[in-house]
Design an enzyme around this catalytic site. Sequence first.
Site, mmCIF file in Angstrom:
data_model
loop_
_atom_site.group_PDB
_atom_site.id
_atom_site.type_symbol
_atom_site.label_atom_id
_atom_site.label_comp_id
_atom_site.label_asym_id
_atom_site.label_seq_id
_atom_site.Cartn_x
_atom_site.Cartn_y
_atom_site.Cartn_z
ATOM 1 N N SER A 1 0.915 -1.208 -0.150
ATOM 2 C CA SER A 1 0.098 0.184 -0.043
ATOM 3 C C SER A 1 0.948 1.250 -0.087
ATOM 4 O O SER A 1 1.525 1.327 -0.862
ATOM 5 C CB SER A 1 -0.980 -0.037 1.185
ATOM 6 O OG SER A 1 -1.730 0.970 1.037
ATOM 7 N N HIS B 1 -2.269 -0.964 -3.551
ATOM 8 C CA HIS B 1 -3.749 0.001 -3.238
ATOM 9 C C HIS B 1 -3.513 1.355 -4.232
ATOM 10 O O HIS B 1 -2.442 2.046 -3.809
ATOM 11 C CB HIS B 1 -3.778 0.123 -1.870
ATOM 12 C CG HIS B 1 -4.008 -0.763 -1.022
ATOM 13 N ND1 HIS B 1 -3.665 -1.008 0.427
ATOM 14 C CD2 HIS B 1 -4.668 -2.112 -1.259
ATOM 15 C CE1 HIS B 1 -4.189 -2.183 0.687
ATOM 16 N NE2 HIS B 1 -4.598 -3.071 -0.110
ATOM 17 N N ASP C 1 -4.046 -5.010 5.711
ATOM 18 C CA ASP C 1 -4.604 -5.843 4.606
ATOM 19 C C ASP C 1 -3.635 -7.222 4.444
ATOM 20 O O ASP C 1 -2.521 -6.710 4.280
ATOM 21 C CB ASP C 1 -4.770 -4.956 3.276
ATOM 22 C CG ASP C 1 -5.293 -5.798 2.398
ATOM 23 O OD1 ASP C 1 -6.320 -6.724 2.572
ATOM 24 O OD2 ASP C 1 -5.282 -5.279 1.048
#
Length: 352
Positions: free
Chosen positions: A170, A197, A297
Amino acid sequence: MPRKKVLVVDDSAFMRKMIGDMINSDDELEIVGKAGNGQEALEKIRELQPDVVVMDIEMPVLDGLSTLSRIMESQALPVIIFSSLSQKGTEQTLKALQLGAVDFIAKPSGQISLDVLSVKEELIKKLKVAANTSRKLPVYQSLHEPVVKAKKSLPDQDRKLNKLVVIAASTGGPKALHQVIPRFPAGIDAAILVVQHMPPGFTRSLAERLDSLSELRVKEAEHGEKVLPACVYIAPGDYHLKAKSRLKGTENELYIELDQSKPRGGLRPAADIMLKSVAKQFWSHIVCVIMTGMGNDGAAALPCIKEKKGRIIAEHQSTCVVYGMPKAAVETGLVDKIVPLSEITEEVLSML
């Protein structure tokens, strides 16, 4: 606790006011100054010593990329980039992330005053994360273009797939991926699936840029395509990436499935979705890598990877822009190796 000091840099007086009002509405942040171009920004940074800078890329006198390069050379101050959604804007944003920007926010289009307010929550969240990152962020790239690799031959559609690498990242991920993917040698007998992401549009530019620098073929994943060895597939923004196995004769083949099912934890694509799918559908050896990023995540899916006897690598805190996702992974107790960014590719190859 004192408020974190923010410097706003944009050549539009309207945007400076809108961004400033949003930031000042939060009790943990305060605007200490505003600048209309890069040169003015450098002067304000020296004078005001902000904790974080939010900056546009396209500006007069000294543009955002040149300004960012100078900031990184002097003190590696955390910077959030405001980016347009145009092709040029996405490419400039990727360059900014390579230069050392912590993160970016896509400038909304349309009725500007209403749309800018729509990014308020994202802006404040990312500014707080950036303000708390280390000022000694590693800078891996300069403004000079990296070496572009020779054009690759088309992948062999009949080559058997026996190994799979899955990568999740991310905040800080695009820059980290530029250090990991190009180091893989041509012809490895594994495919690589990546969840990074990013909004739609940015993942395609990321894939194209990585492809130009890598010996492997790198592309944005497409629904229904066959997963092949020596290829890297990046989940497109706003789509979950899942794997689906099919039997062809006596051999299993793996295919990409993309969908827009419900975001997980506000994320689409989400690493948890990809990892659980891979663990369920892939029949052979899996190596999982959790890299820099805020949040957790990927961590929830690690037991599924372990059930398939997969190996798990987490990026070391010392090289993470944000030590969130790797920390959550390590806290599961399932991680096999914790290594700095510069050693991730080598570690993956040793596990394949």
